[in-house]
Scaffold this motif. Structure first.
Motif, PDB file in Angstrom:
ATOM      1  N   ARG A 128     106.672  24.162 -22.793  1.00 33.26           N
ATOM      2  CA  ARG A 128     106.543  23.726 -21.405  1.00 33.26           C
ATOM      3  C   ARG A 128     107.797  23.998 -20.570  1.00 33.26           C
ATOM      4  NH1 ARG A 128     101.964  20.568 -20.725  1.00 33.26           N
ATOM      5  NH2 ARG A 128     102.453  20.657 -18.523  1.00 33.26           N
ATOM      6  N   ALA A 133     112.875  23.514 -16.378  1.00 32.38           N
ATOM      7  CA  ALA A 133     112.320  22.571 -15.402  1.00 32.38           C
ATOM      8  C   ALA A 133     113.336  21.466 -15.089  1.00 32.38           C
ATOM      9  CB  ALA A 133     111.013  21.967 -15.937  1.00 32.38           C
ATOM     10  N   ALA A 134     113.942  20.904 -16.124  1.00 31.56           N
ATOM     11  CA  ALA A 134     114.922  19.838 -15.905  1.00 31.56           C
ATOM     12  C   ALA A 134     116.158  20.391 -15.198  1.00 31.56           C
ATOM     13  CB  ALA A 134     115.300  19.192 -17.248  1.00 31.56           C
ATOM     14  N   VAL A 137     115.761  20.590 -11.429  1.00 27.49           N
ATOM     15  CA  VAL A 137     115.950  19.290 -10.773  1.00 27.49           C
ATOM     16  C   VAL A 137     117.437  18.938 -10.709  1.00 27.49           C
ATOM     17  CG1 VAL A 137     115.476  16.819 -10.906  1.00 27.49           C
ATOM     18  CG2 VAL A 137     113.667  18.468 -11.447  1.00 27.49           C
ATOM     19  N   TRP A 142     114.944  21.528  -6.637  1.00 31.76           N
ATOM     20  CA  TRP A 142     113.543  21.118  -6.446  1.00 31.76           C
ATOM     21  C   TRP A 142     113.092  21.288  -4.989  1.00 31.76           C
ATOM     22  CZ3 TRP A 142     111.307  15.833  -8.676  1.00 31.76           C
ATOM     23  CH2 TRP A 142     109.899  15.901  -8.679  1.00 31.76           C
ATOM     24  N   PRO A 143     113.882  20.783  -4.019  1.00 34.04           N
ATOM     25  CA  PRO A 143     113.416  20.919  -2.631  1.00 34.04           C
ATOM     26  C   PRO A 143     113.303  22.388  -2.190  1.00 34.04           C
ATOM     27  CG  PRO A 143     115.283  19.399  -2.783  1.00 34.04           C
ATOM     28  CD  PRO A 143     115.156  20.045  -4.104  1.00 34.04           C
ATOM     29  N   LEU A 152     106.821  27.734 -13.409  1.00 32.06           N
ATOM     30  CA  LEU A 152     107.202  26.970 -14.605  1.00 32.06           C
ATOM     31  C   LEU A 152     106.032  26.721 -15.552  1.00 32.06           C
ATOM     32  CD1 LEU A 152     109.678  24.378 -13.021  1.00 32.06           C
ATOM     33  CD2 LEU A 152     110.282  26.222 -14.573  1.00 32.06           C
ATOM     34  N   CYS A 153     105.027  27.599 -15.493  1.00 38.95           N
ATOM     35  CA  CYS A 153     103.886  27.447 -16.392  1.00 38.95           C
ATOM     36  C   CYS A 153     104.187  28.073 -17.744  1.00 38.95           C
ATOM     37  CB  CYS A 153     102.652  28.110 -15.800  1.00 38.95           C
ATOM     38  SG  CYS A 153     101.828  27.077 -14.597  1.00 38.95           S
TER      39      CYS A 153
ATOM     40  N   ASP B 291     107.951  12.746 -14.545  1.00 38.93           N
ATOM     41  CA  ASP B 291     107.499  14.048 -14.069  1.00 38.93           C
ATOM     42  C   ASP B 291     107.300  14.016 -12.562  1.00 38.93           C
ATOM     43  OD1 ASP B 291     106.656  16.732 -14.386  1.00 38.93           O
ATOM     44  OD2 ASP B 291     104.569  16.101 -14.195  1.00 38.93           O
ATOM     45  N   VAL B 292     107.405  12.842 -11.991  1.00 40.04           N
ATOM     46  CA  VAL B 292     107.164  12.643 -10.551  1.00 40.04           C
ATOM     47  C   VAL B 292     108.187  11.644 -10.039  1.00 40.04           C
ATOM     48  CG1 VAL B 292     104.680  13.136 -10.618  1.00 40.04           C
ATOM     49  CG2 VAL B 292     105.497  10.826 -11.131  1.00 40.04           C
ATOM     50  N   LEU B 293     108.464  11.736  -8.745  1.00 37.35           N
ATOM     51  CA  LEU B 293     109.495  10.882  -8.159  1.00 37.35           C
ATOM     52  C   LEU B 293     109.128  10.632  -6.698  1.00 37.35           C
ATOM     53  CD1 LEU B 293     112.112   9.702  -9.278  1.00 37.35           C
ATOM     54  CD2 LEU B 293     113.307  11.744  -8.546  1.00 37.35           C
ATOM     55  N   GLU B 296     109.334  13.254  -3.620  1.00 40.15           N
ATOM     56  CA  GLU B 296     109.420  14.631  -4.099  1.00 40.15           C
ATOM     57  C   GLU B 296     108.745  15.570  -3.108  1.00 40.15           C
ATOM     58  OE1 GLU B 296     106.885  13.973  -7.690  1.00 40.15           O
ATOM     59  OE2 GLU B 296     105.608  15.506  -6.798  1.00 40.15           O
ATOM     60  N   PRO B 297     109.128  16.822  -2.940  1.00 39.09           N
ATOM     61  CA  PRO B 297     110.198  17.476  -3.695  1.00 39.09           C
ATOM     62  C   PRO B 297     111.592  17.301  -3.074  1.00 39.09           C
ATOM     63  CG  PRO B 297     109.117  19.079  -2.281  1.00 39.09           C
ATOM     64  CD  PRO B 297     108.439  17.759  -2.042  1.00 39.09           C
ATOM     65  N   VAL B 299     114.271  15.890  -3.556  1.00 40.18           N
ATOM     66  CA  VAL B 299     115.079  15.180  -4.546  1.00 40.18           C
ATOM     67  C   VAL B 299     116.389  15.944  -4.726  1.00 40.18           C
ATOM     68  CG1 VAL B 299     115.179  14.397  -6.939  1.00 40.18           C
ATOM     69  CG2 VAL B 299     112.996  14.336  -5.706  1.00 40.18           C
ATOM     70  N   VAL B 313     114.209  13.964 -15.590  1.00 40.46           N
ATOM     71  CA  VAL B 313     113.373  14.201 -14.407  1.00 40.46           C
ATOM     72  C   VAL B 313     112.868  15.642 -14.422  1.00 40.46           C
ATOM     73  CG1 VAL B 313     113.182  14.085 -11.895  1.00 40.46           C
ATOM     74  CG2 VAL B 313     114.787  12.571 -13.079  1.00 40.46           C
ATOM     75  N   LEU B 314     111.564  15.801 -14.391  1.00 40.74           N
ATOM     76  CA  LEU B 314     110.943  17.135 -14.319  1.00 40.74           C
ATOM     77  C   LEU B 314     110.283  17.295 -12.955  1.00 40.74           C
ATOM     78  CD1 LEU B 314     109.234  17.420 -17.828  1.00 40.74           C
ATOM     79  CD2 LEU B 314     111.512  18.187 -17.133  1.00 40.74           C
ATOM     80  N   PRO B 315     110.214  18.529 -12.450  1.00 40.97           N
ATOM     81  CA  PRO B 315     109.698  18.757 -11.085  1.00 40.97           C
ATOM     82  C   PRO B 315     108.172  18.834 -11.022  1.00 40.97           C
ATOM     83  CG  PRO B 315     110.512  20.822 -11.981  1.00 40.97           C
ATOM     84  CD  PRO B 315     110.740  19.774 -13.044  1.00 40.97           C
ATOM     85  N   HIS B 316     107.509  17.785 -11.446  1.00 46.50           N
ATOM     86  CA  HIS B 316     106.035  17.677 -11.342  1.00 46.50           C
ATOM     87  C   HIS B 316     105.338  18.876 -11.993  1.00 46.50           C
ATOM     88  CE1 HIS B 316     102.729  15.573  -8.805  1.00 46.50           C
ATOM     89  NE2 HIS B 316     102.238  16.047  -9.935  1.00 46.50           N
ATOM     90  N   VAL B 317     105.547  19.002 -13.278  1.00 46.24           N
ATOM     91  CA  VAL B 317     104.966  20.130 -14.024  1.00 46.24           C
ATOM     92  C   VAL B 317     103.905  19.670 -15.026  1.00 46.24           C
ATOM     93  CG1 VAL B 317     106.948  21.675 -13.758  1.00 46.24           C
ATOM     94  CG2 VAL B 317     106.926  20.040 -15.657  1.00 46.24           C
ATOM     95  N   GLY B 318     103.362  18.480 -14.788  1.00 48.63           N
ATOM     96  CA  GLY B 318     102.398  17.917 -15.745  1.00 48.63           C
ATOM     97  C   GLY B 318     101.232  18.837 -16.049  1.00 48.63           C
ATOM     98  N   ALA B 320     101.339  22.114 -15.517  1.00 44.98           N
ATOM     99  CA  ALA B 320     101.843  23.499 -15.476  1.00 44.98           C
ATOM    100  C   ALA B 320     101.722  24.230 -16.812  1.00 44.98           C
ATOM    101  CB  ALA B 320     103.289  23.504 -14.977  1.00 44.98           C
TER     102      ALA B 320
END
Lengths: 353, 353
Positions: A128, A133-134, A137, A142-143, A152-153, B291-293, B296-297, B299, B313-318, B320
């Motif tokens: 993953r 990914a980390a 952030v 991220w922004p 990031l797939c 995975d979320v904050l 976001e984004p 952050v 903290v991961l950038p919402h890749v659940g 992905a």
């Protein structure tokens, strides 16, 4: 403990590291054993060790000390038992110990679940892209890194309609690997392949029984080329030493799927680091998760595998849970006590073989 | 597709993002539907969108576009269906859509396994200090950071003789949470507790049936204070929106075990970020995997939770993974086509409720 002022006649055990109160309590409970513990919370000083082992009957050591003929000589013929705070023992002078009839205790089993947890974690992190990914952030990207459908797939560890099979490969199928297989079952595991010890014959009936015990659809021993070619995720969980040195080499990596991930939670020597860095750079495989690395802990920040975005490197923390480290310390203390008093150890390595 | 030069009389579907060839093929197969796709690989331009939705019957959107009354007005009364490339739909103007009788399609189920994979990964990473451990290697600290018995030790997710129980808590026990429960069973799961939707009554018979289906020893609905106090690992997997806003707040965190880890793979709004940063700093809990904050984004690198060593903290890749994003794209395309031709959608949200 020996009364002050006159030499004790009790057998002496040297402990190279304070492994916590539970472990010391076991040793302290034996009034007829003298216990000498390296007094600092740091790696045991060699000079101190060579001096203090003189006349010792037992040594409780960790993976950070060099145990060699010089140390065994310093202890002298009194030395009956060496208890290592680890499951593996390829760091010890086994031939020398055999010759001197020094018994060996180690700490298997109690660390099985902690290492299987890390093995599964590394498989997930590598597939993953958890490192990338980390990092995105952490660096504040991220922004500025707008969402896109395939950003990031990575390949999915669990099965899906797009890839309804999950083939897990294992180099070594001992206790830790088996605990890892159990954890993979709810991910939709369809096949478990493994490369076993070449000196033991294949046994399909035993494999079928193991599959049933683990709840896996199948367990099958295969040759290394098939293992490489068919595994979606490959776990290296065999002992270190000469027989397994660089068992994962360029030829092996070349045969793997481009979407496969490699996990090493055993010993760094099993994987050729140069070949793995090349394989990741050239995208022969998707990613890797390593808890161990050749030459550790001398791993600089610019090591090619540390710099590789698709590689997760952890500093050998497979057994690093409070629960497991405590259980290892207790077992290592029990082993050395049993060795000193001449009883059967809770976990002894048979060096006569 | 409409022949060049004269206006088409076919219903129009606006797609805000190219979601891959499989998805576009489904839309392209319908010759009686005109498809307009935002032509760039970037977030859809608002002006372009407002212009192009004029007279559209369907919109296929992602979570990155603002869908509001202005956009619905721009489309006009022709708009019959909105298909979102997400399982959640709290980002959409549901009341407005209900009033205008616009149907809603979403993409649940196909993303369940990918998100459950991430939830388990975050639980492991948070408990095993994976962030700190990997950072030590990356910064070149491994050689200089000598091994010690309890260095980088965290609580063990799997059971052990020292902690023979594993209590997993869930805020929300929908499909993703259930898939996570299945994954926890081989870790020695002993109890599964959850806080359900307050509007639905407790049903112990249904809980017992669910436990059997998941292979869990027990599934039990409890009040939030008990959930906080007893969970070794707590998963936030409920929908966002007003009803769940800051459901994990300072009072909740205060009740948690000092060795517990918190995982949020749902929506950032469920967890009070300020309270969580405080809880981690003060060691009320062991760690967190997010995975979320909230917000976001947007952050930044100096966000207190990004800087907290015990927080991943991961950038919402659940969702992905290649497999899941493709399946979501196909389902979103099928939903919008079904909505345009007036058939039942593969996955429709009933807005009449």
């Amino acid at each position: 403990m020996a009364p002050r002022g006159r030499p004790s006649t009790h057998p002496k055990v040297v402990v190279t590291r304070n492994l916590g109160p539970e472990s010391l309590a076991i040793l302290g409970n034996h009034e007829d054993i003298d216990v000498v513990v390296w007094p600092k919370d740091s790696i045991c000083d060699r000079t101190w060790l060579l001096e203090n082992v003189r006349g010792a009957v037992g040594i409780l050591c960790t993976r950070t000390e060099t145990v060699d003929a010089e140390l065994l000589d310093a202890a002298g013929p009194s030395l009956k038992v060496l208890s290592t705070y680890s499951a593996g023992y390829e760091h010890l002078p086994l031939a020398e110990m055999r010759r001197r009839k020094i018994r060996l205790g180690h700490t298997p089993d109690v660390l099985t679940e902690a290492v299987a947890d890390i093995a599964l974690m590394l498989a997930l992190m590598a597939s993953r892209s958890a490192g990338e990914a980390a990092a995105a952030v952490r660096s504040g990207d991220w922004p500025a890194r707008p969402w896109s459908p395939f950003l990031l797939c990575g390949p999915q560890l669990s099965t899906s309609s797009a890839r309804p099979s999950l083939i897990a490969g294992f180099i070594g199928l001992g206790r830790i690997a088996q605990a890892t297989v159990r954890r993979l079952v709810p991910f939709g595991l369809t096949e478990c392949l493994y490369a076993g010890n070449p000196r033991t014959p294949a046994d399909t009936a035993a494999d079928a029984a193991l599959a049933r015990a683990l709840g896996a659809p199948s367990v099958r021993r295969v040759a290394l080329p098939e293992l490489a070619a068919r595994s979606d995720v490959l776990f290296v969980l065999a002992p270190g030493g000469r027989a397994t040195h660089h068992i994962v080499d360029a030829a092996f990596l070349r045969r793997m799927k481009r979407t496969a991930v490699l996990v090493n939670a055993a010993r760094g020597t099993l994987v050729d680091s140069v070949a793995l860095a090349h394989a990741l750079r050239e995208r022969w495989i998707w990613g890797a998760g390593l808890d161990v690395l050749e030459g550790e802990p001398a791993v600089p920040a610019d090591h090619p595998l540390v710099r590789e975005p698709r590689c997760i490197v952890l500093p050998h923390v497979g057994t690093a849970t409070m629960e497991t480290r405590q259980a290892m310390a207790v077992l290592a203390a029990e082993n050395v006590v049993a060795g000193v008093v001449g009883e059967s150890m809770p976990a002894e390595v048979n060096l006569a073989q």
